[in-house]
Design an enzyme around this catalytic site. Structure first.
Site, PDB file in Angstrom:
ATOM      1  N   GLY A  43       0.782  -1.239   0.000  1.00 32.39           N
ATOM      2  CA  GLY A  43       0.000   0.000   0.000  1.00 32.39           C
ATOM      3  C   GLY A  43       0.809   1.282   0.000  1.00 32.39           C
ATOM      4  O   GLY A  43       0.365   2.298  -0.528  1.00 32.39           O
ATOM      5  N   GLU A  98       3.665   4.252   5.809  1.00 29.78           N
ATOM      6  CA  GLU A  98       2.476   3.412   5.676  1.00 29.78           C
ATOM      7  C   GLU A  98       1.407   4.179   4.909  1.00 29.78           C
ATOM      8  O   GLU A  98       1.414   5.413   4.867  1.00 29.78           O
ATOM      9  CB  GLU A  98       2.021   3.033   7.099  1.00 29.78           C
ATOM     10  CG  GLU A  98       0.762   2.231   7.233  1.00 29.78           C
ATOM     11  CD  GLU A  98       0.780   0.859   6.580  1.00 29.78           C
ATOM     12  OE1 GLU A  98       1.030   0.794   5.366  1.00 29.78           O
ATOM     13  OE2 GLU A  98       0.476  -0.136   7.273  1.00 29.78           O
ATOM     14  N   ASP A 102      -5.488   2.576  10.523  1.00 28.85           N
ATOM     15  CA  ASP A 102      -6.911   2.325  10.727  1.00 28.85           C
ATOM     16  C   ASP A 102      -7.094   1.934  12.199  1.00 28.85           C
ATOM     17  O   ASP A 102      -7.221   2.794  13.063  1.00 28.85           O
ATOM     18  CB  ASP A 102      -7.320   1.221   9.751  1.00 28.85           C
ATOM     19  CG  ASP A 102      -8.802   0.933   9.729  1.00 28.85           C
ATOM     20  OD1 ASP A 102      -9.592   1.812  10.080  1.00 28.85           O
ATOM     21  OD2 ASP A 102      -9.183  -0.193   9.341  1.00 28.85           O
ATOM     22  N   LYS A 130      -7.543   7.139  10.059  1.00 26.82           N
ATOM     23  CA  LYS A 130      -8.978   7.054  10.355  1.00 26.82           C
ATOM     24  C   LYS A 130      -9.119   6.949  11.861  1.00 26.82           C
ATOM     25  O   LYS A 130      -9.201   5.842  12.386  1.00 26.82           O
ATOM     26  CB  LYS A 130      -9.536   5.760   9.760  1.00 26.82           C
ATOM     27  CG  LYS A 130     -10.089   5.838   8.372  1.00 26.82           C
ATOM     28  CD  LYS A 130     -10.866   4.551   8.096  1.00 26.82           C
ATOM     29  CE  LYS A 130     -10.444   3.931   6.799  1.00 26.82           C
ATOM     30  NZ  LYS A 130     -11.103   2.641   6.537  1.00 26.82           N
ATOM     31  N   PHE A 151     -14.258   3.239   3.613  1.00 22.99           N
ATOM     32  CA  PHE A 151     -13.211   2.435   2.995  1.00 22.99           C
ATOM     33  C   PHE A 151     -12.745   3.124   1.717  1.00 22.99           C
ATOM     34  O   PHE A 151     -13.534   3.378   0.820  1.00 22.99           O
ATOM     35  CB  PHE A 151     -13.689   1.013   2.702  1.00 22.99           C
ATOM     36  CG  PHE A 151     -12.530   0.095   2.454  1.00 22.99           C
ATOM     37  CD1 PHE A 151     -11.840  -0.469   3.525  1.00 22.99           C
ATOM     38  CD2 PHE A 151     -12.095  -0.167   1.166  1.00 22.99           C
ATOM     39  CE1 PHE A 151     -10.738  -1.280   3.308  1.00 22.99           C
ATOM     40  CE2 PHE A 151     -10.998  -0.980   0.939  1.00 22.99           C
ATOM     41  CZ  PHE A 151     -10.317  -1.544   2.016  1.00 22.99           C
ATOM     42  N   VAL A 152     -11.463   3.436   1.665  1.00 23.18           N
ATOM     43  CA  VAL A 152     -10.936   4.210   0.542  1.00 23.18           C
ATOM     44  C   VAL A 152      -9.919   3.403  -0.259  1.00 23.18           C
ATOM     45  O   VAL A 152      -9.274   2.499   0.258  1.00 23.18           O
ATOM     46  CB  VAL A 152     -10.294   5.530   1.020  1.00 23.18           C
ATOM     47  CG1 VAL A 152     -11.336   6.466   1.609  1.00 23.18           C
ATOM     48  CG2 VAL A 152      -9.174   5.274   2.026  1.00 23.18           C
ATOM     49  N   ASP A 158      -5.712  -0.374  -1.676  1.00 19.24           N
ATOM     50  CA  ASP A 158      -6.414  -1.345  -2.506  1.00 19.24           C
ATOM     51  C   ASP A 158      -7.645  -1.916  -1.827  1.00 19.24           C
ATOM     52  O   ASP A 158      -7.831  -1.791  -0.619  1.00 19.24           O
ATOM     53  CB  ASP A 158      -5.487  -2.535  -2.798  1.00 19.24           C
ATOM     54  CG  ASP A 158      -5.316  -3.425  -1.560  1.00 19.24           C
ATOM     55  OD1 ASP A 158      -4.925  -2.887  -0.505  1.00 19.24           O
ATOM     56  OD2 ASP A 158      -5.612  -4.637  -1.637  1.00 19.24           O
ATOM     57  N   ARG A 164      -5.137   0.263  -6.867  1.00 19.54           N
ATOM     58  CA  ARG A 164      -3.965   0.948  -6.309  1.00 19.54           C
ATOM     59  C   ARG A 164      -3.462   2.081  -7.201  1.00 19.54           C
ATOM     60  O   ARG A 164      -2.835   3.022  -6.728  1.00 19.54           O
ATOM     61  CB  ARG A 164      -2.804  -0.042  -6.124  1.00 19.54           C
ATOM     62  CG  ARG A 164      -3.031  -1.093  -5.070  1.00 19.54           C
ATOM     63  CD  ARG A 164      -1.705  -1.787  -4.759  1.00 19.54           C
ATOM     64  NE  ARG A 164      -1.896  -3.059  -4.087  1.00 19.54           N
ATOM     65  CZ  ARG A 164      -2.050  -3.204  -2.772  1.00 19.54           C
ATOM     66  NH1 ARG A 164      -2.048  -2.149  -1.996  1.00 19.54           N
ATOM     67  NH2 ARG A 164      -2.217  -4.403  -2.242  1.00 19.54           N
TER      68      ARG A 164
HETATM   69  P1  IMP Z   1      -4.675  -1.351  10.828  1.00 17.47           P
HETATM   70  O1  IMP Z   1      -3.766  -2.405  11.367  1.00 17.47           O
HETATM   71  O2  IMP Z   1      -6.113  -1.635  11.146  1.00 17.47           O
HETATM   72  O3  IMP Z   1      -4.265   0.044  11.212  1.00 17.47           O
HETATM   73  O4  IMP Z   1      -4.656  -1.517   9.275  1.00 17.47           O
HETATM   74  C1  IMP Z   1      -3.771  -0.927   8.454  1.00 17.47           C
HETATM   75  C2  IMP Z   1      -3.871  -1.543   7.070  1.00 17.47           C
HETATM   76  O5  IMP Z   1      -5.229  -1.846   6.728  1.00 17.47           O
HETATM   77  C3  IMP Z   1      -3.408  -0.569   6.027  1.00 17.47           C
HETATM   78  O6  IMP Z   1      -2.039  -0.716   5.771  1.00 17.47           O
HETATM   79  C4  IMP Z   1      -4.244  -0.943   4.829  1.00 17.47           C
HETATM   80  O7  IMP Z   1      -3.597  -1.946   4.089  1.00 17.47           O
HETATM   81  C5  IMP Z   1      -5.509  -1.518   5.396  1.00 17.47           C
HETATM   82  N1  IMP Z   1      -6.619  -0.548   5.369  1.00 17.47           N
HETATM   83  C6  IMP Z   1      -7.228   0.040   6.421  1.00 17.47           C
HETATM   84  N2  IMP Z   1      -8.201   0.880   6.034  1.00 17.47           N
HETATM   85  C7  IMP Z   1      -8.192   0.843   4.688  1.00 17.47           C
HETATM   86  C8  IMP Z   1      -8.979   1.527   3.675  1.00 17.47           C
HETATM   87  O8  IMP Z   1      -9.870   2.351   3.923  1.00 17.47           O
HETATM   88  N3  IMP Z   1      -8.659   1.210   2.401  1.00 17.47           N
HETATM   89  C9  IMP Z   1      -7.682   0.325   2.043  1.00 17.47           C
HETATM   90  N4  IMP Z   1      -6.939  -0.319   2.947  1.00 17.47           N
HETATM   91  C10 IMP Z   1      -7.191  -0.059   4.263  1.00 17.47           C
HETATM   92 MG    MG Z   2      -1.200  -1.677   3.855  1.00 17.92          MG
END
Ligand code: IMP
Ligand code: MG
Length: 179
Positions: A43, A98, A102, A130, A151-152, A158, A164
């Site tokens: 990503g 990164e 999220d 987020k 969700f973006v 992706d 992407r």
């Molecule tokens: P976290 O561990 O929940 O913070 O997730 C981080 C990873 O989730 C990011 O590196 C993304 O790959 C994926 N992710 C989280 N939200 C989104 C979104 O809105 N679109 C696409 N990928 C996301």
């Molecule tokens: Mg990622």
């Protein structure tokens, strides 16, 4: 494919402007030091490529691949290293790049791993965050944009490895991932 996205949340022009500012800030903050920029595959690839060209201090680039998502849009809470760094980061200043924070689970876990390898410092740079979905407390040192709980995709982000290459950040239509 354009029909799968509902609206453009952040345009390529807005991103470009922000990336210049972030690169300048990082160059100032790390002035006189040598940086290891660690991109999280896949990503962060597009963001990293633009960002490093705005950084004016010497740096190394390395990558890590982790899995936290599989093909769903919800974090599993399980983070696995699929591909590790090539470099030793002992004594180095590390900047993790990164795409989005999220829940924060991925970065919390990565921070701990990289700190255990005796890096001089480990900081986080993300294009998006987020805050509504954060599950763990982590300190984001550099953030481009705060976005709502949608969700973006695009600019590296992706859904099922698609979208992407879209130049901006777009909201993915719910029917694309709920059908
Ligand atoms: P976290 O561990 O929940 O913070 O997730 C981080 C990873 O989730 C990011 O590196 C993304 O790959 C994926 N992710 C989280 N939200 C989104 C979104 O809105 N679109 C696409 N990928 C996301
Ligand atoms: Mg990622």
């Amino acid at each position: 494919m354009q029909n799968d996205v509902s609206k453009c949340l952040i345009s390529r022009e807005q991103i470009a402007e922000k990336v210049v500012q972030m690169g300048q800030q990082i160059s100032r903050d790390y002035s006189g030091r040598e940086l290891v920029v660690v991109g999280i595959l896949k990503g962060a690839v597009i963001f990293l490529s633009d960002l490093v060209r705005e950084i004016s201090i010497p740096l190394y680039i390395d990558f890590m691949a982790v899995s936290s998502y599989g093909s769903s849009t919800e974090s599993s809470g399980v983070v696995r290293i699929l591909n590790d760094l090539d470099m030793s980061i002992e004594g180095m200043d590390v900047l993790i790049v990164e795409d989005i924070v999220d829940t924060g689970l991925t970065l919390k876990y990565l921070m701990e791993i990289l700190k255990n390898r005796k890096a001089a410092s480990v900081k986080i740079c993300t294009l998006l965050e987020k805050p509504a979905r954060r599950k763990v407390d982590i300190n984001i040192d550099y953030n481009g944009f705060v976005i709502p709980d949608e969700f973006v995709v695009g600019y590296g982000l992706d859904y099922n490895n698609r979208y992407r290459h879209l130049p901006g950040v777009y909201v993915l239509k719910k029917e694309v991932y709920t059908s």
